[in-house]
Design a protein around this motif. Sequence first.
Motif, mmCIF file in Angstrom:
data_model
loop_
_atom_site.group_PDB
_atom_site.id
_atom_site.type_symbol
_atom_site.label_atom_id
_atom_site.label_comp_id
_atom_site.label_asym_id
_atom_site.label_seq_id
_atom_site.Cartn_x
_atom_site.Cartn_y
_atom_site.Cartn_z
ATOM 1 N N THR A 1 -7.563 -6.328 -5.949
ATOM 2 C CA THR A 1 -7.449 -5.327 -4.910
ATOM 3 C C THR A 1 -7.558 -6.107 -3.682
ATOM 4 O OG1 THR A 1 -9.979 -5.032 -4.687
ATOM 5 C CG2 THR A 1 -8.981 -3.530 -5.900
ATOM 6 N N VAL B 1 -7.991 -1.413 -1.737
ATOM 7 C CA VAL B 1 -6.689 -0.849 -2.407
ATOM 8 C C VAL B 1 -6.193 -1.657 -3.532
ATOM 9 C CG1 VAL B 1 -4.462 -0.448 -1.743
ATOM 10 C CG2 VAL B 1 -6.268 -0.052 0.048
ATOM 11 N N ASP C 1 0.879 0.523 -9.807
ATOM 12 C CA ASP C 1 -0.013 -0.160 -9.855
ATOM 13 C C ASP C 1 -0.810 -0.736 -11.200
ATOM 14 O OD1 ASP C 1 -1.344 2.095 -10.801
ATOM 15 O OD2 ASP C 1 -2.874 2.089 -9.492
ATOM 16 N N ASN D 1 0.975 -1.109 0.065
ATOM 17 C CA ASN D 1 0.197 -0.016 -0.013
ATOM 18 C C ASN D 1 1.058 1.334 -0.217
ATOM 19 O OD1 ASN D 1 -1.401 2.316 0.666
ATOM 20 N ND2 ASN D 1 -2.968 0.922 1.812
ATOM 21 N N GLU E 1 -8.563 -3.247 2.876
ATOM 22 C CA GLU E 1 -8.015 -2.953 4.209
ATOM 23 C C GLU E 1 -8.980 -2.188 5.086
ATOM 24 O OE1 GLU E 1 -4.219 -0.822 3.584
ATOM 25 O OE2 GLU E 1 -3.392 -2.619 3.495
ATOM 26 N N GLU F 1 0.381 4.357 0.606
ATOM 27 C CA GLU F 1 0.178 5.123 1.478
ATOM 28 C C GLU F 1 0.771 4.808 2.907
ATOM 29 O OE1 GLU F 1 -0.962 8.061 0.620
ATOM 30 O OE2 GLU F 1 -1.149 7.428 -1.395
ATOM 31 N N THR F 2 0.744 3.390 3.096
ATOM 32 C CA THR F 2 0.897 3.077 4.536
ATOM 33 C C THR F 2 2.159 2.210 4.854
ATOM 34 O OG1 THR F 2 -0.627 1.353 4.304
ATOM 35 C CG2 THR F 2 -1.474 3.380 5.237
ATOM 36 N N ASN F 3 2.478 1.334 3.682
ATOM 37 C CA ASN F 3 3.773 0.665 3.855
ATOM 38 C C ASN F 3 4.978 1.076 3.419
ATOM 39 O OD1 ASN F 3 1.364 -1.931 2.538
ATOM 40 N ND2 ASN F 3 1.874 -1.501 4.626
ATOM 41 N N PRO G 1 -2.891 -2.632 -5.018
ATOM 42 C CA PRO G 1 -1.600 -2.322 -4.441
ATOM 43 C C PRO G 1 -0.451 -1.964 -5.318
ATOM 44 C CG PRO G 1 -2.293 -4.573 -3.659
ATOM 45 C CD PRO G 1 -3.517 -3.942 -4.687
#
Length: 598
Positions: free
Chosen positions: A349, A433, A334, A224, A352, A226-228, A435
Motif C-alpha cells: 500500500t 491505499v 488492485d 489512486n 496518502e 479515487e483521486t488520480n 493502488p
Amino acid sequence: MSGSESTKLAELAKRRGFFFPSNGAYGGVAGFYTYGPEGAALKRHLEDAWRDRFTVREGNQEIEAPTIMPEAVFEASGHLEGFDDMLVECAECGESHRADHLVEDDTAVEDAESLSIPEVEELIREHELVCPSCGAALAGEPVEEFNLMFETTIGPGSGQTGYMRPETAQGIFVEFPLLAEYARNQLPFGVTQIGPAYRNEISPRKGVVRVREFTQAELELFVNPETNEPDLSRVADIELTLYPIGNQREEGTEYLETTVGAAVEEGIIASEWVAYYLGIAQEWYERIGVDTDRFRFRQHLPGERAHYASDCWDAEAELGGDWIEIAGFAYRGDYDLAKHAEHSGEEFTVFEQYDEPLHAERATVDPDMSYLGPEFGGEAGEIAEALERLAKRDRTAFEGETVSVDVEGEPYEIPTEKTGFSVEEVTEAGEHVTPHVVEPSFGVGRTLYTLLVHAYREDEVDDEPRTYLALDPEMAPTTVGVFPLMDRDGLGERARELLAALREAGFEATYDDSGNIGRRYRRQDEVGTPFCVTVDYESLESETVTVRERDSTEQARVPIDELVAVLGGLRDGDRSFEAIAEEYEHQELSAGTENAAE
C-alpha cells in the motif's frame, strides 16, 4: 503484403541478418530465433524509442528484474492456475497442437481463444478437423488446458521450484514496497521494464510472431482510482481506429473512427487511463513507422480477457492478411498488489496524507481469546477476524447481548461482552491505499516484424527490379552507407576518413567498396539504410560528396564540412531531402547512372 511477399521478407530477413531460427547446426528448436546484426540494431533502436516515450517523457522509473522467480510469486499472481492454452494431441502421431488455432485456421470462426473447451471440442467434431502433421482425425480427442510457464529448479538437488517469467510485470509488482519508497510514496507513479519473457507455446508459428522466448516492454502505472486522473487534454484530439466489442459481434460492421476524447465521452473506452495510453501509443506507432492504414485497437471479448483485467484493448497490425496483436492495454485494478499482499504478508500500500487531519469514531474489537479458544477450538481465529470485519461494517450488530457472525457458511453466536467491542475517538492523518494498476504492454519482436512488413517495398530503378525497406531513419539499423566510387587514387582513404568522422559524430555508418555503385546501393536499400554517401574524384577537388536518399533514389551534392549537420537533420526529421536538394545543387553521380558497369 501477400503470402509470396511474406516469403520474400522471411528470406530477406535471414539473408541480410535480421533474424533466423536458432541452433540450426543442431537441427533447431521451434520457437527460438536469433537476431542477426541488422535485426539486433533495429531491435535496439525500437527499444530506445519506446524507452524515450514511455519512460523518459512520461517521467517513469525503469528497473531490471530477474527472469527466474520462485513458485510463490506465480501462485500469488494466478499464473499457476490461469495461464493456460488449449491443447489437443493427435492419437495417431502424438503431435500436440493448439486447439483454438486449428479452429481459427480451418473454419470461419475468429477469436476461438475466447471460447470454452467444450465449444472448441464441438467445433473440431463439427468441421472434422484433422492433425496438420499426419492428417488423422481429431474429432473425439480431448482438448486440455496446458500451462505455458517453463518450470525450473533453483539451487542444487531438489532445490526450490521456480519458473521463467511469462511476463516482465511480476518483477515490478513483487518489488512494489521498495519502488513506492523510491517514488516517495507519491501516486501516481510508473515503473517500466524491457526484457525477455518465456512461454512454452504449444505450436510456435509465423516466425517471430509466436515464439517461446521474446522481449516485452511494459509499463506498470500505479494510481489512486479515487483521486488520480490522466491529463486527457494532451491526447483528446488524437484519431484512433477502434474495434469495440459491439462492432465485433455485428457481422459486417466497420471499424469506429473516432478521437480519444470522443471515445471516453461516449463510454466506448471505459478507463480514462487506458484511453490516455491508446493516444500516446498511436502517436508513437506513427513515429516509428507503423502503417496506420493497417493498424487498429481491438477491445478484448469477455472470454479472452486476462484473469486480472477489467478491460483490455489490443493494438493490432495487419500482417500478411492476418491481424496480429502487438501490444495490450489493460486496467488491472488492485488485483496484483492485493494478491501479493495476501500471499506474502507484506504491505503493498501507499500511505496518502489528508490535506487536514480527520476526527472520527472508530469501532474496534478485542476478542477474549481465553473464551473463544475453549469454546470454538480451531475456528476461534477466524471468528475473531469475522468480528473485526463486522465492527468496521456494522457497529449496530454489537448493540444486543450476543453477536452473530458467519465463518464459511456456519453461524456462530458470541456474547457481546466477550468481543471487546468499543468505539474510540481517533484522529486520522491519512489512509493506506492499495493502488490500481494501468498496464501498457508491448511485444518488441512483433513490433519489429510489423515495421519490416510495413516497410517492405518492391519497385524498379533504371528498368531493373529493386527491393527496399522504407524504414524510418530513427529505426534503420544503419543510418548511412559510405562508398568510394573506386578503391584507388585516394578515394578509398578519403571515404574511410569520412566514415570515421561520421561514427565519431554518433552515426551508425557502414563502409562498402565491393562491386559497382548500383549494387552497393541495392545492398543498403535491402536493409533499410536511408542515406548513402559516395566519394568520387570531384570530392578530392571540391570537398563535396554525393548524398543519395533511399526511397526516391534522388541525389544531392553536399559539402563535406556540412555533411554531419545535413545527415543529422535528415535522421532526426528536422529537414527533408527535398529541402536539401533545393539547397544544394542536384547532380547525377559523376560516374554515370546507378547501374553503370553492372
